[in-house]
Design a protein around this motif. Structure first.
Motif, short mmCIF file in Angstrom:
data_model
loop_
_atom_site.label_atom_id
_atom_site.label_comp_id
_atom_site.label_asym_id
_atom_site.label_seq_id
_atom_site.Cartn_x
_atom_site.Cartn_y
_atom_site.Cartn_z
N ASP A 76 -38.34 -70.42 35.36
CA ASP A 76 -37.54 -69.50 34.54
C ASP A 76 -37.17 -70.15 33.20
OD1 ASP A 76 -35.99 -67.02 34.14
OD2 ASP A 76 -34.28 -68.40 34.19
N PHE A 77 -36.77 -71.41 33.23
CA PHE A 77 -36.43 -72.08 31.97
C PHE A 77 -37.68 -72.44 31.18
CE2 PHE A 77 -32.31 -72.80 34.04
CZ PHE A 77 -31.50 -72.32 33.03
N LYS A 101 -40.50 -70.97 30.86
CA LYS A 101 -41.12 -69.83 30.15
C LYS A 101 -40.29 -69.39 28.94
CE LYS A 101 -39.17 -66.16 33.00
NZ LYS A 101 -39.42 -65.20 34.05
N ARG A 102 -39.07 -69.85 28.82
CA ARG A 102 -38.22 -69.48 27.68
C ARG A 102 -38.55 -70.26 26.40
NH1 ARG A 102 -32.08 -69.05 30.08
NH2 ARG A 102 -32.61 -67.97 32.01
N PHE A 103 -39.22 -71.40 26.55
CA PHE A 103 -39.52 -72.23 25.39
C PHE A 103 -40.55 -71.56 24.50
CE2 PHE A 103 -37.43 -75.26 28.04
CZ PHE A 103 -36.92 -76.23 27.20
N ARG A 140 -43.44 -76.55 23.99
CA ARG A 140 -43.74 -76.18 25.38
C ARG A 140 -43.14 -77.21 26.34
NH1 ARG A 140 -49.25 -75.91 23.44
NH2 ARG A 140 -49.48 -77.79 24.68
N GLU A 158 -32.98 -76.88 31.91
CA GLU A 158 -31.89 -76.13 31.30
C GLU A 158 -31.28 -76.89 30.13
OE1 GLU A 158 -28.17 -74.44 30.20
OE2 GLU A 158 -28.45 -76.49 30.92
N TYR A 194 -33.60 -76.73 27.19
CA TYR A 194 -33.59 -75.39 26.60
C TYR A 194 -32.31 -75.19 25.79
CZ TYR A 194 -33.56 -70.44 25.86
OH TYR A 194 -33.49 -69.21 25.25
N ARG A 195 -31.20 -75.60 26.34
CA ARG A 195 -29.93 -75.46 25.62
C ARG A 195 -29.94 -76.29 24.34
NH1 ARG A 195 -24.62 -73.69 27.44
NH2 ARG A 195 -25.64 -73.35 29.44
N SER A 200 -31.94 -74.51 21.78
CA SER A 200 -31.22 -73.37 21.23
C SER A 200 -30.20 -73.82 20.18
CB SER A 200 -30.55 -72.53 22.34
OG SER A 200 -29.47 -73.22 22.91
N HIS A 248 -29.29 -70.87 17.74
CA HIS A 248 -29.05 -69.73 18.63
C HIS A 248 -27.67 -69.86 19.27
CE1 HIS A 248 -33.09 -68.09 18.40
NE2 HIS A 248 -33.54 -69.32 18.47
N TYR A 258 -26.71 -69.71 22.27
CA TYR A 258 -26.72 -70.03 23.69
C TYR A 258 -25.65 -71.07 24.05
CZ TYR A 258 -28.65 -71.22 28.28
OH TYR A 258 -28.82 -71.43 29.63
#
Length: 155
Positions: free
Chosen positions: A22-23, A25-27, A32, A138, A141-142, A145, A150, A152
């Motif tokens: 889930d995380f 695929k957000r990149f 990547r 996570e 990703y954070r 962001s 972003h 987030y």
């Protein structure tokens, strides 16, 4: 740039695989997140040194050339999300992919640690390896962001 999670242990619980994916695929395409998991060495009759050496060899064999090496270790630097975002920005400017190493049950071999460009601490707690992958995905990703402005992350 690719962020490569170089991890010992191929089988993880379904919830961990789903949360990691889930995380991942957000990149965005330009940053990547990829998991490169290697087999843990069977534990029977071998010393800790032998186990870590075998796992270290597997990690090295799966590692692309010319990457920045970042080792997760309990003695690594403690950093905040904002500081991780700053490192991501610096890593991006370096032009190399980044390999982040997650050891097996016995940790990472000292030779692998000695080759690290950086050592980071994910937590002061001892965490299950499946959870480390999710938490690291996570956190990255954070940090991305924050780097991109972003909302987030909230301060």
């Amino acid at each position: 740039m690719r962020l490569l999670l170089m991890a010992v242990g191929q089988r993880q619980p379904g919830w961990a695989d789903a949360a990691y994916e889930d995380f991942a695929k957000r990149f965005p395409p330009e940053l990547r997140l990829e998991l490169k998991a290697v087999k843990a060495e069977p534990r029977g009759g071998k010393s800790t040194e032998q186990l870590m050496a075998a796992e270290g060899q597997r990690l090295e064999a799966a590692l692309p050339k010319s990457v920045r090496r970042v080792v997760l270790d309990e003695r690594g630097d403690r950093i905040t999300t904002k500081q991780l975002a700053e490192r991501l920005e610096r890593w991006k400017g370096d032009g190399r992919d980044v390999a982040i190493f997650i050891g097996g049950p016995d940790g990472l071999h000292p030779d692998l640690k000695a080759k690290a460009d950086e050592m980071l601490r994910l937590s002061d707690l001892t965490l299950p390896h499946a959870f480390v992958r999710v938490l690291l995905a996570e956190a990255l990703y954070r940090a991305w962001s924050v780097m991109e402005g972003h909302p987030y992350h909230r301060e």
